[in-house]
Design an enzyme around this catalytic site. Structure first.
Site, PDB file in Angstrom:
ATOM      1  N   TYR A  98     -44.609  46.174  34.644  1.00  0.00           N
ATOM      2  CA  TYR A  98     -45.832  45.608  35.202  1.00  0.00           C
ATOM      3  C   TYR A  98     -46.264  44.383  34.386  1.00  0.00           C
ATOM      4  O   TYR A  98     -46.325  44.447  33.149  1.00  0.00           O
ATOM      5  CB  TYR A  98     -46.928  46.687  35.209  1.00  0.00           C
ATOM      6  CG  TYR A  98     -48.274  46.137  35.608  1.00  0.00           C
ATOM      7  CD1 TYR A  98     -48.433  45.461  36.816  1.00  0.00           C
ATOM      8  CD2 TYR A  98     -49.379  46.257  34.773  1.00  0.00           C
ATOM      9  CE1 TYR A  98     -49.659  44.938  37.182  1.00  0.00           C
ATOM     10  CE2 TYR A  98     -50.603  45.739  35.130  1.00  0.00           C
ATOM     11  CZ  TYR A  98     -50.739  45.074  36.337  1.00  0.00           C
ATOM     12  OH  TYR A  98     -51.952  44.544  36.686  1.00  0.00           O
ATOM     13  N   LYS A 195     -53.167  54.498  40.875  1.00  0.00           N
ATOM     14  CA  LYS A 195     -52.094  54.509  41.861  1.00  0.00           C
ATOM     15  C   LYS A 195     -51.951  55.886  42.511  1.00  0.00           C
ATOM     16  O   LYS A 195     -52.880  56.357  43.123  1.00  0.00           O
ATOM     17  CB  LYS A 195     -50.812  54.023  41.190  1.00  0.00           C
ATOM     18  CG  LYS A 195     -51.007  52.708  40.398  1.00  0.00           C
ATOM     19  CD  LYS A 195     -51.509  51.597  41.283  1.00  0.00           C
ATOM     20  CE  LYS A 195     -51.783  50.253  40.638  1.00  0.00           C
ATOM     21  NZ  LYS A 195     -52.218  50.113  39.302  1.00  0.00           N
TER      22      LYS A 195
END
Ligand code: P1T
Length: 379
Positions: A98, A195
């Site tokens: 990420y 998430k």
């Protein structure tokens, strides 16, 4: 107890005063003390909150750890884990990860004296080669965001053990339903709870789990001393989400399997990155260390023009950052989530202008396939 039973019950005994079957939302900053030096065990809500404790106990059980600590975001969770280290320490980090974690490492933590080597984690030998006498931590994501490559956790854990360094795994993409790194040799698991754990695109949060007493004690200290805690409402929502994690993940994965197979045979798609496909270079490893392959797929469309036309034409998939919610999202990593990673590094990894990332939701798969098909026709 098996996974779903734990998800629904651990940390969630009926409340003692009224018998409420849902953990109450303790929306309070402080607690009345009985007299000086005498209190209920709850003094101040940065340090103790019953709703947060319930969520932490729940996630620790799902990751098969001994303790978990919740944070205000996944990024805050990563930052607090890094504070286990001292200035001068060296971290071996996955080069494919990420963009925000890369930014935290290179733009913030390096200023405080940590050093980082970014390596291709697909080969455990690269990790062993990068170890120096200052190495204190190996940090990886698996599957990675956005290239969906894997780290062999058992093999990398051996390297960590041999050199006496901490091994940290960001388990955001798999969720504890499909992968439990602590059982494969990791010391610490990190999540962006924003998430799959949250699962409904309605909160930002993070959490860290461990199976070591010494690390748990230190993380508990840091959580309070650094103070990046979530609010109780986020913890309450996460407890609610945890109860459906297993059924959501099963559906994410069954939709994603069908979509990945469809993309892999579509003439407009040059490459489909999904660990559940037999064509994925690490499919065998995925079968070994994961019990499912998740809901994330990246596809290479060849150019920015193709990616733009495709994402603009989608109607059910929404163009947005983030992932792991019940609704399908599409993201363009180069311009959105991975802008902080230098272009040469992105090019090496395959994070190109034509790469598009799909977070496959739990809608009816026929509608998702039809949406993709009509959007491909616009390329
Ligand atoms: O956004 P936050 O809750 O702070 O979590 C950061 C983070 C950490 N680890 C992984 C693997 C992530 O994917 C993220 C956040 N990622 C996105 C926002 C994204 O769209 O990829």
């Amino acid at each position: 107890m098996k996974f779903s039973t734990k998800a629904i019950h651990v940390g969630q005994e009926p409340e003692s005063v009224t018998g409420a079957v849902t953990v109450p939302l303790f929306q309070t900053s402080t607690y009345a003390q009985i007299e000086i030096g005498k209190h209920t065990g709850f003094e101040y809500a940065r340090t103790q909150n019953p709703t947060r404790f319930a969520w932490e106990e729940n996630l620790a059980a799902l990751e098969e750890g001994i303790a978990a600590f919740a944070f205000g975001s996944g990024t805050a969770a990563v930052d607090t884990v890094m504070r286990l280290l001292n200035a001068g320490d060296h971290v071996i980090m996955a080069e494919d990860m990420y963009g925000g974690t890369y930014r935290l490492a290179t733009k913030v933590l390096e200023r405080f004296g940590l050093t980082f080597s970014f390596v291709d984690m697909r080969d455990p030998a690269n990790v062993a080669k990068a170890v120096t006498d200052r190495t204190a931590m190996i940090y990886t994501e698996t599957p990675t965001n956005p290239m969906m490559t894997l780290t062999d956790l058992v093999e990398v854990a051996k390297v960590a053990r041999q050199h006496g360094v901490l091994m940290v795994v960001d388990n955001t993409f798999a969720s504890p339903y499909f992968q439990r790194p602590l059982t494969l040799g990791a010391d610490i698991v990190v999540h962006s709870a924003t998430k799959y754990l949250g699962g409904h695109s309605d909160l930002v949060s993070g959490i860290v789990a461990t199976n070591r007493d010494d690390i748990a004690e230190r993380l508990k200290f840091l959580q309070n001393a650094v103070g990046a805690v979530p609010g109780p409402f986020e913890c309450w929502l996460l407890l609610r989400s945890s109860k459906t994690l297993a059924v959501r993940m099963d559906r994410h994965q069954s939709n994603a399997m069908q979509i990945a197979a469809y993309c892999a045979s579509h003439p407009r798609v040059q490459v489909t990155h999904y660990p559940g496909l037999p064509s994925h270079p690490q499919h065998a490893l995925a079968q070994r260390q994961m019990s499912g392959f998740g809901g994330m797929i990246s596809i290479e469309l060849g150019s920015l023009a193709a990616a733009t036309a495709f994402t603009k034409a989608l109607k059910v998939f929404t163009l947005a950052e983030s992932l792991g919610g019940v609704e399908s999202l599409v993201c363009h990593p180069v311009s959105m989530t991975h802008g902080s990673i230098p272009k040469e590094q992105r090019d090496r990894l395959g994070v190109t202008e034509g790469l598009v990332r799909l977070s496959v939701g739990i809608e009816d798969v026929e509608d998702l396939l039809a949406d993709l098909e009509q959007a491909f026709q616009h390329i």
